[in-house]
Design an enzyme around this catalytic site. Sequence first.
Site, PDB file in Angstrom:
ATOM      1  N   HIS A  65      37.545  41.129  33.877  1.00 41.16           N
ATOM      2  CA  HIS A  65      36.963  42.418  34.259  1.00 41.16           C
ATOM      3  C   HIS A  65      36.970  42.547  35.776  1.00 41.16           C
ATOM      4  O   HIS A  65      37.311  43.594  36.307  1.00 41.16           O
ATOM      5  CB  HIS A  65      35.535  42.549  33.721  1.00 41.16           C
ATOM      6  CG  HIS A  65      34.937  43.896  33.984  1.00 41.16           C
ATOM      7  ND1 HIS A  65      33.737  44.299  33.446  1.00 41.16           N
ATOM      8  CD2 HIS A  65      35.363  44.949  34.743  1.00 41.16           C
ATOM      9  CE1 HIS A  65      33.458  45.533  33.850  1.00 41.16           C
ATOM     10  NE2 HIS A  65      34.425  45.953  34.650  1.00 41.16           N
ATOM     11  N   GLU A 119      38.887  48.206  40.779  1.00 42.60           N
ATOM     12  CA  GLU A 119      38.313  46.894  41.082  1.00 42.60           C
ATOM     13  C   GLU A 119      38.579  46.494  42.532  1.00 42.60           C
ATOM     14  O   GLU A 119      37.705  45.925  43.192  1.00 42.60           O
ATOM     15  CB  GLU A 119      38.881  45.837  40.116  1.00 42.60           C
ATOM     16  CG  GLU A 119      38.387  45.990  38.693  1.00 42.60           C
ATOM     17  CD  GLU A 119      36.880  45.878  38.571  1.00 42.60           C
ATOM     18  OE1 GLU A 119      36.301  44.930  39.127  1.00 42.60           O
ATOM     19  OE2 GLU A 119      36.267  46.763  37.931  1.00 42.60           O
ATOM     20  N   HIS A 123      35.249  46.507  44.754  1.00 38.62           N
ATOM     21  CA  HIS A 123      34.811  45.122  44.941  1.00 38.62           C
ATOM     22  C   HIS A 123      35.702  44.333  45.910  1.00 38.62           C
ATOM     23  O   HIS A 123      35.209  43.640  46.791  1.00 38.62           O
ATOM     24  CB  HIS A 123      34.772  44.402  43.592  1.00 38.62           C
ATOM     25  CG  HIS A 123      33.858  45.035  42.593  1.00 38.62           C
ATOM     26  ND1 HIS A 123      32.487  44.983  42.699  1.00 38.62           N
ATOM     27  CD2 HIS A 123      34.124  45.752  41.466  1.00 38.62           C
ATOM     28  CE1 HIS A 123      31.936  45.627  41.678  1.00 38.62           C
ATOM     29  NE2 HIS A 123      32.907  46.111  40.924  1.00 38.62           N
TER      30      HIS A 123
END
Length: 230
Positions: A65, A119, A123
């Site tokens: 993930h 992502e 992040h």
Amino acid sequence: MGLKWSILIKLFIVQYLSVLCLAREKEDGFDFFYFVQQWPGAYCDTKHSCCYPKTGKPAADFGIHGLWPNYDDGSYPSSCDPDSTFDKSQISDIMTSLQKEWPSLSCPSSNGYRFWSHEWEKHGTCAESQLDQREYFEAALKLKEKVHLLKSLKKAGIEPNDELYSLESIKKAIEDDIGFAPFIECNKDSGGHSQLYQVLVCVDTDGSTLIECPTLPRGRCGSEIQFAKF
């Protein structure tokens, strides 16, 4: 009265400067990563369902993930550099591995770029001082090899067969195999039953060394949870 106000103003200035220093410190780095893997059977077995990638149904294995920078106090940085956008050319030679190990199950069906872009931009940009874009995705793939959750669980006789297993037995199976305690996140299937959804382990800021988690996310599972088929 003047003396009291003077003291209060000085205390306010000290507190304000402390907040600024803390904010500056957090802008300059982070404390550790959560490496997060999700079970596709649990992602798909909800009221929202799922869509398989354009490359077809993924293997019955945990998928990546994300690799998320965090602070020791439980907070986390997010979207740290709006100018550092996802560039698929930087990961062209590991695309096949990403499609296999980091598939997108969201709808509509996709080639993965939207998921990976999210992502990286949310992040990955917050870890750019340690890992550039290529290194970020490569680090996650290497961690997937190191933290092979399905193998760890199967060693302990825990299979994705829709059966119920104790939360403690799942945690112990993973910890016995990788040497560090995981955090287990659950979701609910379409019938409202608690099921194994995501597993988080903690990683040092180098993006490769497993560590004990300095802090854990909120959320609880029941004492017995289902390991859904996929």
